[in-house]
Design an enzyme around this catalytic site. Sequence first.
Site, short mmCIF file in Angstrom:
data_model
loop_
_atom_site.label_atom_id
_atom_site.label_comp_id
_atom_site.label_asym_id
_atom_site.label_seq_id
_atom_site.Cartn_x
_atom_site.Cartn_y
_atom_site.Cartn_z
N GLU A 22 0.82 -1.23 0.00
CA GLU A 22 0.00 0.00 0.00
C GLU A 22 0.84 1.27 0.00
OE1 GLU A 22 -0.78 -2.69 1.72
OE2 GLU A 22 -2.82 -3.17 1.06
N HIS B 206 -11.37 -4.27 8.54
CA HIS B 206 -11.97 -4.02 7.22
C HIS B 206 -13.26 -3.21 7.29
CE1 HIS B 206 -9.39 -7.57 6.49
NE2 HIS B 206 -9.29 -7.12 5.26
#
Lengths: 320, 324
Positions: B61, B130
């Site tokens: 990321e 999440h």
Amino acid sequence: MLNLSKEKLVEMYRLMVKIRLFEEKVFELYAQNLVPGTIHLYTGQEAVAVGVCSALRKDDYITSTHRGHGHCIAKGADVKRVMAEILGKKTGYCKGKGGSMHIADFSIGMLGATAVVGAGIPIAAGAGLSIKLRGTDQVVACFFGDGASNQGTFHEGINMAAIWSLPVIFVCENNLYAMGTRQSMVMRIENIADRAAAYGIPGVVVDGNDVLAVYEATSKAAERARKGEGPTLIECKTYRHRGHSRVDPAKYRPREEVEAWLAKDPIKRFREKLLGLNVLTEAEIQQIDREVAAEIEEAVRYAMESPYPAPEEALEDVYA
Amino acid sequence: MRRITYREALREALREEMRRDPTVFLLGEDIGRYWGGAFKVTEGLAEEFGDERVRDTPISESAIIGVAVGAAITGMRPVAEIMFGDLTALAMDQIANQAAKLRYMFGGQVKVPLVIRTPFGGGVNIAAHHSQCLEAWFMHVPGLYVAVPSTPYDAKGLLKSAIRGNNPVIFCEHKLLYPFEGEVPEEDYTIPFGVADVKREGEDVTVVATLYMVHKALKAAETLAKEGISVEVVDPRTLTPLDKKTIVNSVKKTGRLVVVSEDCKTAGVTAEIAAIVAEEAIDYLDAPIRRVAEPDTPIPFSPPLEQYVIPDEKAIIRAVKEIA
């Protein structure tokens, strides 16, 4: 000697002297309390910036670090505006908003210095991706230190550049210390270039105090990159003559080690080489040194006489 | 007017902008031809634009955003996808210290036209890594814009503006909204940043809500209307820049404010909006401001636990009735 013209060799020498005298002047100004904040001097590492940037074209890119004055000057930045930025003046490259650690000059492909260690590595890869997508044959040289090679960004950024064969030259300036932390305390290997094998790219170790060795390694890496063959990791073994930053007397370095490296001063070595090969005479060298010293004095005068930005300019440039 | 889903609206915006401008490209994990994005937003785009412009990345990321920053400052318009909003934490240096600050640090020399698309929000039982809504993190970073579209129409128009703009944008999507349908015109349009939308007009209480909470607020307003309470629902659509004027004007009209958001209450979206109204319109308030937000916990997994922490329609109704 690498088929370099006399003109090019003289220019390389001039740039190295320019960085050295610039940094010594910054230190002098700091000692007079004229430099706000901190400074990370490039003194001792001049052969790296000059060797790399001399092997690049004007439209090639570089990314830089907190120890970035040398990179800027080697890429062709105007020392007047670099000095003005270091003093926080409106006429500086960043209008006083960046200072010593954040100088950029996009007009010469100097994509800026980031002071988060290792953060420039993926950014350089991104500039490489941009080159690839735009279909030009530019390259990017990404400067970082031995300390940055332990950041996650080193792994992520180099891996991405490698898998996509991006035109990036990763230049690790290994000056043996990350602040006060000796390399052997934080990695088991001696050569950071060995890590290149993990990404399937060439890793090269060069004498970072030999400007021609750095030039040659960079030229090869740039040629490879322009042909679409991907990145190279070049590790330049070098040494900073002063401490990490202005508060650091660098007492953690053994005296013998410091003396050994001072004896390998990259400018002294290059000067001797140019004299030995009759590229320059002693008189010509003194002439260059005098000219550069005058240019630095002029930069100081310019920076000192320049105004500070108006306080409310702090609110500008947040958004485009 | 035709109706399409939020997911399709986003995909249309990406497709149309990629056709319009060759410097626009996408990068992210599993966004290409083999998967089409974890939430299928980019499905079919690699087939049209190729793997170079719809670029699958390693699970990195920090480098996804770093590479996007490097491309953005050298002439490209990258749209990066971070698969889940929580994972922006992995890229935070590149977002908050690099993308957001380069222009400023370099004295305005450079633009950073970068869009980071990422889905936030709970409600699908995928627990603490999440599910969180983190818009407020990014509101706290000068140099970033923060978009929070709640409908397919807003999603498409805001994404087009984000891509055409010259600033880094955190484009917050909501997982539960991807299948949500709404009217979207065929023709090209954009929605400017910093312009709120009054999703329902009312007289008695102003409810400011974002993302999925807009729909809960609209349902609550419907229920409350039957009980004689007229609720105005204001959707800021972008949190940075924030359309303070529309919010403040609505409060001046109704004299009452409830702020609803799916992030946690402390130092969150609701805190900022409540503070603005307290600063700029306190004389118009006839009752205390009420905030409906999550308690200060991570998002739990088990359905009854998750349902407990995410604000629902009932909580909004309760808050409105407390001050109506």
